[in-house]
Design a protein around this motif. Sequence first.
Motif, PDB file in Angstrom:
ATOM      1  N   ARG A 130      50.635  67.978  27.304  1.00 26.89           N
ATOM      2  CA  ARG A 130      51.351  67.721  26.053  1.00 26.89           C
ATOM      3  C   ARG A 130      51.922  66.307  26.030  1.00 26.89           C
ATOM      4  O   ARG A 130      51.922  65.650  24.975  1.00 26.89           O
ATOM      5  CB  ARG A 130      52.470  68.754  25.886  1.00 26.89           C
ATOM      6  CG  ARG A 130      53.248  68.642  24.568  1.00 26.89           C
ATOM      7  CD  ARG A 130      52.455  69.218  23.396  1.00 26.89           C
ATOM      8  NE  ARG A 130      52.335  70.654  23.534  1.00 26.89           N
ATOM      9  CZ  ARG A 130      53.239  71.552  23.128  1.00 26.89           C
ATOM     10  NH1 ARG A 130      54.360  71.132  22.545  1.00 26.89           N
ATOM     11  NH2 ARG A 130      53.027  72.832  23.273  1.00 26.89           N
ATOM     12  N   ASP A 133      49.131  63.949  25.294  1.00 28.33           N
ATOM     13  CA  ASP A 133      48.726  64.107  23.893  1.00 28.33           C
ATOM     14  C   ASP A 133      49.658  63.350  22.948  1.00 28.33           C
ATOM     15  O   ASP A 133      49.231  62.893  21.881  1.00 28.33           O
ATOM     16  CB  ASP A 133      48.724  65.590  23.493  1.00 28.33           C
ATOM     17  CG  ASP A 133      47.614  66.385  24.159  1.00 28.33           C
ATOM     18  OD1 ASP A 133      46.658  65.769  24.658  1.00 28.33           O
ATOM     19  OD2 ASP A 133      47.721  67.628  24.194  1.00 28.33           O
ATOM     20  N   SER A 158      43.048  66.689  28.121  1.00 28.33           N
ATOM     21  CA  SER A 158      43.930  65.735  27.437  1.00 28.33           C
ATOM     22  C   SER A 158      43.665  64.308  27.904  1.00 28.33           C
ATOM     23  O   SER A 158      43.669  63.367  27.107  1.00 28.33           O
ATOM     24  CB  SER A 158      45.397  66.097  27.691  1.00 28.33           C
ATOM     25  OG  SER A 158      45.727  67.318  27.063  1.00 28.33           O
ATOM     26  N   LYS A 162      42.020  61.182  25.495  1.00 24.53           N
ATOM     27  CA  LYS A 162      42.699  59.893  25.314  1.00 24.53           C
ATOM     28  C   LYS A 162      41.841  58.722  25.791  1.00 24.53           C
ATOM     29  O   LYS A 162      42.246  57.568  25.711  1.00 24.53           O
ATOM     30  CB  LYS A 162      44.028  59.895  26.075  1.00 24.53           C
ATOM     31  CG  LYS A 162      45.227  60.423  25.273  1.00 24.53           C
ATOM     32  CD  LYS A 162      45.582  59.452  24.153  1.00 24.53           C
ATOM     33  CE  LYS A 162      46.770  59.946  23.339  1.00 24.53           C
ATOM     34  NZ  LYS A 162      48.052  59.829  24.041  1.00 24.53           N
TER      35      LYS A 162
END
Length: 313
Positions: A130, A133, A158, A162
């Motif tokens: 998270r 993110d 994640s 990215k």
Amino acid sequence: MAKRTTKSKSKGKSKSSTSKNSIIVVLLAVFIGFYLLEGGWQDWLGPTDSSSVTTQAGENEGRLRVIFLDVGQGASQLLISPTGKTMLIDAGNNDREQQMVDSLHAYGIDRLDIVIGTHPDADHIGGLDRVIDNFEVGAVYMPKIQSNTKTYESLLRSIKNKGLKVKTAQAGVRLDWDEEVSSEMVAPVTISDDTNNMSAVVRITYGNSSYLLTGDAERESEQAMLSSGRELQADVMLVGHHGSKSSTTLAFLKRVKPKYAVIQVGADNSYGHPKQAILDRLAKQKVEVYRNDLQGNIEIASDGMKYYITAER
């Protein structure tokens, strides 16, 4: 017993002195009114919230800030360098994801220059997906040990989304973080099939101050660090594995020689952390101990000479 009262002694006032006093009162009232109209009200009333924040920011200038975030039975450290560079080591468990995001926002973070997942256990990397993110991230470091858990897979996803690549966390890696701060990994020294003993251990130095952030490194890793010959002394030490008996051996503790130790532990945990034997060992070595379960977020900052310790409660 009769109530004791104290009366001030004064002489009678003449009409002339009363008139002078009245003039003084009027002039004072005029002066205050003018002062308020000219914008001096903030100084008159005391600092507002914004001026308090400015003062605090000013106090932190030139300091390395190491914040041990209270994430319950897990671990997370936020580092802010003297020039404003940021580093996040671990991010608590899955149930702390939103708390991690909120905490970073509360500290004014919008970018993390370095993110380190010390090892794949959920109570250390659960909130990292998270975080990645929601924030701009410069580099990600993790040791070469995998896990088949959904938590680990979610983190890798994640990182991939990215467009980032994982750099290997291992002894000897020097982090390109802040020119004024030395940041070096001192573990893992050897390859192990045990996730805890593959924990990335980071030693940070700034001026005459030093920190050792140990993840969940246990006895095996501690011995490897001792045998490696690397500098391990640190004034501030994160107690390994939440104060478990598997970590913080006497030999390791004597080599590190910390003045302050932080135990990242939850108020309710089924492990009985921290163990009394570890607390006794720290006490015998005259180490000042801080705990997230008792004091909430704990910050140990340094200007390179002195330490400034604050706790949430």
